[in-house]
Design a protein around this motif. Structure first.
Motif, PDB file in Angstrom:
ATOM      1  N   LYS A   1      11.604   8.245   6.016  1.00 34.71           N
ATOM      2  CA  LYS A   1      12.723   8.269   4.627  1.00 34.71           C
ATOM      3  C   LYS A   1      12.261   6.637   5.496  1.00 34.71           C
ATOM      4  O   LYS A   1      13.240   6.292   6.260  1.00 34.71           O
ATOM      5  N   PRO A   2      11.142   6.040   4.926  1.00 31.69           N
ATOM      6  CA  PRO A   2      10.715   4.582   5.758  1.00 31.69           C
ATOM      7  C   PRO A   2      11.759   3.552   4.229  1.00 31.69           C
ATOM      8  O   PRO A   2      12.360   4.224   3.471  1.00 31.69           O
TER       9      PRO A   2
ATOM     10  N   GLY B   1      -3.047  -1.696   7.073  1.00 29.55           N
ATOM     11  CA  GLY B   1      -2.526  -2.281   5.716  1.00 29.55           C
ATOM     12  C   GLY B   1      -1.916  -3.038   5.614  1.00 29.55           C
ATOM     13  O   GLY B   1      -0.416  -3.643   7.075  1.00 29.55           O
ATOM     14  N   ALA B   2      -1.580  -3.700   4.210  1.00 33.92           N
ATOM     15  CA  ALA B   2      -0.054  -4.652   4.861  1.00 33.92           C
ATOM     16  C   ALA B   2       0.704  -5.095   3.544  1.00 33.92           C
ATOM     17  O   ALA B   2       0.207  -4.277   2.788  1.00 33.92           O
ATOM     18  N   GLY B   3       1.964  -5.045   3.514  1.00 37.31           N
ATOM     19  CA  GLY B   3       2.727  -4.951   2.481  1.00 37.31           C
ATOM     20  C   GLY B   3       3.929  -5.933   2.176  1.00 37.31           C
ATOM     21  O   GLY B   3       3.668  -6.668   3.382  1.00 37.31           O
ATOM     22  N   LEU B   4       4.905  -6.367   1.068  1.00 37.93           N
ATOM     23  CA  LEU B   4       5.670  -7.041   0.808  1.00 37.93           C
ATOM     24  C   LEU B   4       7.067  -5.938   0.711  1.00 37.93           C
ATOM     25  O   LEU B   4       7.771  -5.088  -0.024  1.00 37.93           O
ATOM     26  N   ARG B   5       8.164  -6.520   1.941  1.00 36.96           N
ATOM     27  CA  ARG B   5       9.407  -6.130   1.801  1.00 36.96           C
ATOM     28  C   ARG B   5      10.585  -7.051   0.615  1.00 36.96           C
ATOM     29  O   ARG B   5      10.232  -8.133   1.171  1.00 36.96           O
TER      30      ARG B   5
ATOM     31  N   LYS C   1       5.660   1.977   2.507  1.00 35.88           N
ATOM     32  CA  LYS C   1       4.973   3.181   3.316  1.00 35.88           C
ATOM     33  C   LYS C   1       3.418   3.003   3.007  1.00 35.88           C
ATOM     34  O   LYS C   1       2.936   3.179   3.948  1.00 35.88           O
ATOM     35  N   ASN C   2       3.149   2.998   2.011  1.00 31.54           N
ATOM     36  CA  ASN C   2       1.963   3.173   1.115  1.00 31.54           C
ATOM     37  C   ASN C   2       0.841   2.161   1.576  1.00 31.54           C
ATOM     38  O   ASN C   2      -0.424   2.233   1.981  1.00 31.54           O
ATOM     39  N   ALA C   3       0.932   1.448   1.115  1.00 31.39           N
ATOM     40  CA  ALA C   3       0.742  -0.550   1.700  1.00 31.39           C
ATOM     41  C   ALA C   3      -0.064  -0.285   2.970  1.00 31.39           C
ATOM     42  O   ALA C   3      -0.908  -0.719   3.461  1.00 31.39           O
TER      43      ALA C   3
END
Length: 192
Positions: free
Chosen positions: A178-179, A45-49, A185-187
Motif C-alpha cells: 500500500k505505497p 530508482g528515483a521519483g517525484l512525490r 513505487k514503480n519509479a
C-alpha cells in the motif's frame, strides 16, 4: 574473428552489468551512486512525490545492486539509502505524521506493536527539526552494524534505531503493498 569475439564479449558484459543512472527530477540532481558505511551503492530508482498536484519531494533509493521488488530489496544484504530532497517547505509535524501513517498502512497490528517504540523515537527525532525548508536533504540509511540512521544535510539526528525490520517498515512506505503512490513505487523499483 578475434575482433568479433571481443565485440560480443563487450556486449554480453554490458547486458549483464546493471547500469547506474543519474536522475534530474524537478530541478533536483540525484547522483547515480552513493557510499554508505564504506559500501558503494547504485541508484535503484528515483521519483517525484506529489500531493494534490503539488511537488512535495524527490526521492532516490540506493542499494548494493539493482532490485525490482520489495522482496528482493528487503532480502538484499548490506547498506541501503533513501534520499529525500524537499521541494517545498514542510513542517516537521506534517512530514513525521505522513511517514508514520505510511508505515501503519503497510504493517499488521502485531508488527506495528513491535515497531511502536522505535516509531515513537523516530517521530520525536523528526519533530526536533521543526521545519524542512525547500531543498532540505533527508537521508535515511540502513547501516548493518548499527541500524537506521537519520541525517539532515550532513548532520546525523538522533540515535541509530536498531533492527532491520524497522528499516524495512520505512521502505514499505514507498514500495510496500500500500505505497504512498503506485507510480512512485514503480519509479523507485526501476520499472519506469
Amino acid at each position: 574473428m578475434n575482433r568479433l569475439f571481443r565485440r560480443g564479449l563487450l556486449a554480453a558484459t554490458l547486458l549483464a552489468t546493471p547500469l547506474a543512472f543519474a536522475a534530474d527530477l524537478a530541478g533536483t540532481h540525484i547522483d547515480d551512486r552513493a557510499s554508505v558505511a564504506g559500501t558503494e551503492l547504485v541508484l535503484n530508482g528515483a521519483g517525484l512525490r506529489t500531493r494534490f498536484m503539488l511537488k512535495v519531494y524527490t526521492i532516490g533509493l540506493y542499494l548494493p545492486k539493482r532490485s525490482d521488488s520489495l522482496v528482493s530489496v528487503s532480502a538484499s544484504p548490506g547498506a541501503k539509502r533513501i534520499l529525500i530532497t524537499t521541494l517545498r517547505d514542510l513542517s516537521a509535524d506534517d512530514f513525521a505524521n505522513a511517514l508514520i501513517e505510511g508505515v501503519r498502512r503497510n504493517q499488521s497490528d502485531a508488527d506495528l506493536a513491535n515497531l511502536q517504540s522505535r516509531l515513537d523515537e523516530f517521530r520525536t527525532t523528526l519533530l526536533g527539526l521543526r521545519t524542512a525548508p525547500s531543498g532540505t536533504q533527508i537521508r535515511i540509511d540502513w547501516l548493518p552494524a548499527s541500524g537506521t540512521r537519520l541525517s539532515i544535510g550532513n548532520e546525523t539526528r538522533g540515535k541509530d534505531i536498531p533492527g532491520e525490520d524497522f528499516y524495512r517498515a520505512l521502505l514499505r512506505i514507498w514500495i510496500g503493498n500500500k505505497p504512498v503512490d503506485e507510480d512512485l513505487k514503480n519509479a523507485l523499483l526501476g520499472k519506469r
